[in-house]
Design an enzyme around this catalytic site. Structure first.
Site, PDB file in Angstrom:
ATOM      1  N   CYS A  68      12.991   3.680   2.681  1.00 20.05           N
ATOM      2  CA  CYS A  68      13.244   5.218   2.278  1.00 20.05           C
ATOM      3  C   CYS A  68      13.773   5.872   3.755  1.00 20.05           C
ATOM      4  CB  CYS A  68      11.893   5.954   2.088  1.00 20.05           C
ATOM      5  SG  CYS A  68      10.494   5.565   3.079  1.00 20.05           S
TER       6      CYS A  68
ATOM      7  N   ALA B 276       0.634  -0.984  -0.099  1.00 25.84           N
ATOM      8  CA  ALA B 276       0.177   0.103  -0.107  1.00 25.84           C
ATOM      9  C   ALA B 276       0.741   1.320  -0.009  1.00 25.84           C
ATOM     10  CB  ALA B 276      -0.947   0.103   1.307  1.00 25.84           C
ATOM     11  N   PRO B 277       0.357   2.242  -0.717  1.00 31.99           N
ATOM     12  CA  PRO B 277      -0.893   2.340  -1.342  1.00 31.99           C
ATOM     13  C   PRO B 277      -1.065   1.970  -2.840  1.00 31.99           C
ATOM     14  CG  PRO B 277       0.453   4.442  -1.665  1.00 31.99           C
ATOM     15  CD  PRO B 277       1.226   3.647  -0.646  1.00 31.99           C
TER      16      PRO B 277
ATOM     17  N   ASP C  48       9.314  -3.482   0.073  1.00 31.89           N
ATOM     18  CA  ASP C  48       9.479  -2.048   0.390  1.00 31.89           C
ATOM     19  C   ASP C  48       9.124  -2.006   1.805  1.00 31.89           C
ATOM     20  OD1 ASP C  48      10.179   0.662  -0.222  1.00 31.89           O
ATOM     21  OD2 ASP C  48       8.018   1.118  -0.042  1.00 31.89           O
TER      22      ASP C  48
END
Length: 468
Positions: free
Chosen positions: A232, A112-113, A179
């Site tokens: 990130c 998500a998203p 991720d």
């Protein structure tokens, strides 16, 4: 921007005085805006030919572009047609590196998203199996919407923890994207609210989640398969140290060198404090906001040892053929009356399935998914209601205008397009029955023609909202 003192001290210690000065100065610069063309619907050149926006290419992906800060691409009908996804430029790097191919089995584990999911789907071009997952029930709603908006037809959307997926999909996937949830340091400029939640304790918490997720992901990867790990954040504990630790405990994995683009920097092996991992970790990559036109990112491409062995296919469990044929009678009637040339349900790579009253076109070759929480078990075609079939918005977005007998066409500058995506009734002549409403030839959704007007069937949760 006021960054935490503890964060500033950490970064100054890691980078040294000179580079830290350049790093912290980047926070005063405007963040870069990006969009990525949806290659399931059109090529980048085809989109560029239709617009006159001042776009410039993102070097690390063939379909990404920077756009100026004053442009509002989400306030354009093409956005509602799913022709592009608005995505931070550095965030386009993980899926680009993983390079999913048509026919592969691919998992987006923390999806998500859905930006990276739609990027993977575009690379797969509707062929193969894409499982996209998020364990948060609220976030998975946004994931479902983006999968549907961008016309992804070969995806299963799950709402599960990685350990439960690992039980259902042992050694199943050719490629996996992780991720990972992280401390978000690389997004401070894009999302200043993340500064408030940052702490060194949060880094430790994220490391625990990342460690567990990687172990489960490794179980789901086939021999010879590839796993892309990304964050990130700048924290070495979540990046180089996490990869070094994983490799130490999983000797059947190795790091595949990441192709370096302008401004990218190799991973910092000295931050692992483990000389044995230096050569491997130096093959990973960092994207720094003071070196590239984008936010902070870390990427590591891992490969599992061994040759790929094709397992025997296992189809999604469903009802008996005769029973299903009877229940789908209204669906077949709708197809015959509305899109008789469309034969997608006859493709051997897919199979019609039902869950309660909803009809799906699901990829063939899936294991038994009964014990998993499924947000979507394939391409949602619509719902069987009393003596009729009602097509879904997802069905419209995965079709081409030429599939449907009755179409209503508008140009992008026609005010009726905006009225449609706002959910308003359109007072125009229209053939009776289900119509596809299109902008410049690309479907926006369904409407019902009743002669002198179009009854708008655009879903409430998708509608254009003024402002912003």
């Amino acid at each position: 921007m006021n960054i935490p003192d503890a964060f500033a001290a950490r970064m100054k210690s890691l980078l040294g005085e000179e580079e830290y000065t350049a790093f912290v100065a980047s926070y005063a610069e405007p963040r870069k805006q990006g969009l990525r063309v949806n290659r399931l619907k059109l090529s980048p050149d085809a989109l560029l030919a239709r617009i006159d926006w001042p776009l410039s290419p993102v070097s690390w992906t063939k379909d990404g572009f920077y756009y100026p800060e004053n442009l509002r691409p989400a306030k354009h009908p093409y956005y509602h047609a799913g022709l592009y996804y608005i995505q931070e430029p550095s965030a386009m790097s993980p899926a680009s590196i993983l390079d999913a191919r048509p026919g592969e089995r691919v998992l987006d584990l923390c999806a998500a998203p859905g930006g990276k999911t739609t990027q993977l789907a575009a690379s797969m071009q509707g062929e193969g199996i894409l499982v996209t997952n998020d364990n948060n029930p609220n976030r998975v709603k946004a994931l479902v919407k983006n999968v549907e908006l961008y016309g992804v037809r070969n995806a299963i959307v799950t709402n599960e923890t990685p350990d439960k997926l690992a039980v259902a999909f042992p050694g199943y996937f050719d490629k996996i994207l992780v991720d990972a949830p992280c401390s978000g340091e690389g997004m401070f400029r894009k999302e200043p609210d993340m500064i408030k939640s940052w702490s060194e304790t949060a880094i430790e918490t994220c490391c625990g989640m990342q460690r567990s997720i990687l172990v489960d992901a490794a179980r789901m990867l086939r021999p010879g398969g590839r796993l892309l790990y990304s964050t990130c954040t700048f924290a070495p504990e979540e990046n180089e140290q996490m990869i070094a630790e994983f490799l130490d405990k999983h000797p059947d994995f190795s790091v595949v060198p990441v192709h370096m683009h302008e401004g990218w920097e190799k991973g910092r092996p000295e931050w692992t404090r483990d000389p044995a991992s230096y050569a491997q970790v130096s093959r990973t990559a960092r994207l720094w906001p003071h070196r590239v036109k984008g936010e902070g990112h870390y990427v590591a491409l891992l490969q599992k040892a061994g040759e790929v062995i094709e397992p025997a296919p296992a189809n999604l469990a469903t009802k008996g053929k005769k029973s299903l044929e009877k229940e789908l009678a209204d669906f077949y009637t709708f197809v015959k009356e509305t899109l008789p040339s469309w034969k997608g349900f006859e493709d051997s790579r897919f199979m019609l399935t039902m869950h309660e009253d909803r009809v799906f076109l699901s990829p063939a070759g899936l294991p038994d998914l009964k014990r998993l929480r499924l947000a979507r078990q394939g391409w949602l075609l619509g719902t069987i209601k009393k003596k009729r079939f009602e097509p879904s918005q997802a069905f419209a977005m995965g079709l081409q205008a030429t599939d449907v007998i009755r179409t209503v066409h508008f140009t992008a500058d026609d005010l009726d397009v905006i009225r449609y995506v706002k959910g308003e009734t359109l007072m125009i002549q229209a053939e009776k029955g289900w119509n596809i409403v299109c902008v410049d030839g690309y479907p926006l959704g369904w409407a019902k023609g009743i002669g002198t007007s179009l009854k708008n069937m655009y879903p409430a949760g998708w509608r254009w909202i003024d402002g912003g």
